[in-house]
Write a protein that holds these residues in place. Structure first.
Motif, PDB file in Angstrom:
ATOM      1  N   VAL A   1      23.616  31.061  12.052  1.00 49.17           N
ATOM      2  CA  VAL A   1      24.886  30.364  12.224  1.00 49.17           C
ATOM      3  C   VAL A   1      25.517  30.860  13.516  1.00 49.17           C
ATOM      4  N   ILE A   2      26.001  29.932  14.342  1.00 48.20           N
ATOM      5  CA  ILE A   2      26.568  30.273  15.643  1.00 48.20           C
ATOM      6  C   ILE A   2      27.933  29.612  15.783  1.00 48.20           C
ATOM      7  N   GLY A   3      28.951  30.417  16.065  1.00 43.95           N
ATOM      8  CA  GLY A   3      30.278  29.877  16.265  1.00 43.95           C
ATOM      9  C   GLY A   3      30.440  29.283  17.654  1.00 43.95           C
ATOM     10  N   LYS A   4      31.014  28.093  17.708  1.00 42.12           N
ATOM     11  CA  LYS A   4      31.331  27.451  18.988  1.00 42.12           C
ATOM     12  C   LYS A   4      32.768  26.932  18.906  1.00 42.12           C
ATOM     13  N   LYS A   5      33.283  26.430  20.013  1.00 40.97           N
ATOM     14  CA  LYS A   5      34.677  26.029  20.082  1.00 40.97           C
ATOM     15  C   LYS A   5      35.044  25.041  18.985  1.00 40.97           C
ATOM     16  N   ASN A   6      34.160  24.101  18.691  1.00 39.41           N
ATOM     17  CA  ASN A   6      34.468  23.036  17.736  1.00 39.41           C
ATOM     18  C   ASN A   6      33.963  23.304  16.325  1.00 39.41           C
ATOM     19  N   GLY A   7      33.513  24.522  16.065  1.00 40.69           N
ATOM     20  CA  GLY A   7      33.027  24.843  14.722  1.00 40.69           C
ATOM     21  C   GLY A   7      31.717  25.601  14.779  1.00 40.69           C
ATOM     22  N   PHE A   8      31.007  25.595  13.662  1.00 36.55           N
ATOM     23  CA  PHE A   8      29.761  26.351  13.558  1.00 36.55           C
ATOM     24  C   PHE A   8      28.540  25.448  13.704  1.00 36.55           C
ATOM     25  N   THR A   9      27.501  26.010  14.323  1.00 38.34           N
ATOM     26  CA  THR A   9      26.180  25.385  14.375  1.00 38.34           C
ATOM     27  C   THR A   9      25.270  26.123  13.406  1.00 38.34           C
ATOM     28  N   VAL A  10      24.480  25.383  12.641  1.00 42.95           N
ATOM     29  CA  VAL A  10      23.528  25.984  11.702  1.00 42.95           C
ATOM     30  C   VAL A  10      22.108  25.706  12.183  1.00 42.95           C
ATOM     31  N   ALA A  11      21.316  26.775  12.291  1.00 45.62           N
ATOM     32  CA  ALA A  11      19.910  26.661  12.685  1.00 45.62           C
ATOM     33  C   ALA A  11      19.029  27.206  11.564  1.00 45.62           C
ATOM     34  N   PHE A  12      17.814  26.715  11.507  1.00 44.97           N
ATOM     35  CA  PHE A  12      16.896  27.091  10.420  1.00 44.97           C
ATOM     36  C   PHE A  12      15.492  27.288  10.994  1.00 44.97           C
ATOM     37  N   GLY A  13      14.795  28.312  10.494  1.00 42.05           N
ATOM     38  CA  GLY A  13      13.391  28.490  10.854  1.00 42.05           C
ATOM     39  C   GLY A  13      13.140  29.394  12.034  1.00 42.05           C
TER      40      GLY A  13
ATOM     41  N   ASP B   1      15.494  25.753  14.624  1.00 43.71           N
ATOM     42  CA  ASP B   1      15.911  24.387  14.944  1.00 43.71           C
ATOM     43  C   ASP B   1      17.354  24.173  14.499  1.00 43.71           C
ATOM     44  N   VAL B   2      18.132  23.533  15.345  1.00 45.59           N
ATOM     45  CA  VAL B   2      19.500  23.186  14.979  1.00 45.59           C
ATOM     46  C   VAL B   2      19.467  22.070  13.931  1.00 45.59           C
ATOM     47  N   VAL B   3      20.148  22.326  12.830  1.00 45.75           N
ATOM     48  CA  VAL B   3      20.206  21.346  11.739  1.00 45.75           C
ATOM     49  C   VAL B   3      21.492  20.543  11.802  1.00 45.75           C
ATOM     50  N   ALA B   4      22.620  21.200  12.092  1.00 49.19           N
ATOM     51  CA  ALA B   4      23.906  20.505  12.154  1.00 49.19           C
ATOM     52  C   ALA B   4      24.864  21.311  13.027  1.00 49.19           C
ATOM     53  N   GLU B   5      25.853  20.623  13.594  1.00 45.70           N
ATOM     54  CA  GLU B   5      26.823  21.263  14.478  1.00 45.70           C
ATOM     55  C   GLU B   5      28.246  20.868  14.093  1.00 45.70           C
ATOM     56  N   ASP B   6      29.194  21.612  14.647  1.00 46.81           N
ATOM     57  CA  ASP B   6      30.629  21.332  14.481  1.00 46.81           C
ATOM     58  C   ASP B   6      31.047  21.335  13.010  1.00 46.81           C
ATOM     59  N   LEU B   7      30.546  22.317  12.265  1.00 46.70           N
ATOM     60  CA  LEU B   7      30.872  22.431  10.839  1.00 46.70           C
ATOM     61  C   LEU B   7      31.994  23.439  10.622  1.00 46.70           C
ATOM     62  N   ASP B   8      32.803  23.213   9.577  1.00 45.33           N
ATOM     63  CA  ASP B   8      33.758  24.240   9.188  1.00 45.33           C
ATOM     64  C   ASP B   8      33.076  25.206   8.220  1.00 45.33           C
TER      65      ASP B   8
END
Length: 219
Positions: A147-159, A170-177
């Motif tokens: 999980v990586i914090g960015k200005k607009n929320g968190f990015t989730v990567a897997f694997g 691999d990035v699965v989703a971005e800009d998550l709360d």
């Protein structure tokens, strides 16, 4: 040696006679009480090596098998997973708690993920990294779950994987709360649990089934 002979939460060392244990230190935070307990047991049991691990844990190395349970009792901490097939730990950087570069609360999210998922039984061990900014100081992109914090929320990567066959997750989703991250991590772990082969780490699982299949199942 049979698995029933393995002391709880212990890893056999090179000499074939002594063990290492790794007390739980969620996201690398250690209280004064745990520090006092660690100091006490290291002296009491003459533990020869105390080593900070890459996962922000403290390994007590060179322990005799008959000492392990007494050490756990004296420490008063939760038993750290060593070789079990489950979520082993969540490491996290300081994030917005203290770091001037932090843009998201990595410690708070890391503690929540640790509480919810550490110990969850899976096909292989899983390690998580939560970083509070794109500098990625918690090695998030080379952890099974990142999980990586960015200005607009968190990015989730897997694997991701840092071993002898390294792989960037691999990035699965971005800009998550935070709540969306917690929910997505659960979906990813459950999909992995239900579809991976025994002892197949997340990196090898993604290589086999493809990240598109993973995304289709969890998004």
């Amino acid at each position: 040696m049979n698995s029933t002979d393995t002391p709880r939460g212990a890893i056999l060392q090179r000499d074939g006679q002594t063990w290492a244990i790794v007390p739980r230190t969620p996201v690398g935070l250690i209280t004064p009480e745990v520090l006092d307990a660690l100091n006490t047991v290291v002296k009491k049991y003459s533990i020869p090596i105390v080593k900070i691990t890459s996962g922000q844990r403290i390994a007590l190395v060179g322990v005799k098998a008959e000492q392990v349970e007494d050490i756990w009792a004296d420490l008063g901490t939760l038993v750290g997973q060593a070789i079990e097939l489950c979520v082993h730990f969540v490491q996290a950087c300081p994030g917005t708690s203290v770091c001037k570069f932090g843009v998201q609360d990595s410690l708070g999210l890391g503690l929540e993920l640790e509480k919810l998922y550490v110990g969850m039984e899976l096909p292989a061990k899983v390690k998580m990294g939560v970083s509070g900014c794109p500098l990625c100081c918690a090695s998030s992109l080379v952890r099974d779950m990142g999980v990586i914090g960015k200005k607009n929320g968190f990015t989730v990567a897997f694997g991701g994987h840092p071993g002898n066959k390294p792989r960037v997750g691999d990035v699965v989703a971005e800009d998550l709360d935070k709540d969306q991250v917690v929910a997505l991590v659960r979906k990813l772990l459950e999909y992995y649990r239900d579809n991976a082969k025994k002892k197949e780490r997340c990196a090898r699982f993604v290589e086999r089934v493809g990240i598109d299949a993973v995304k289709a199942a969890v998004l």
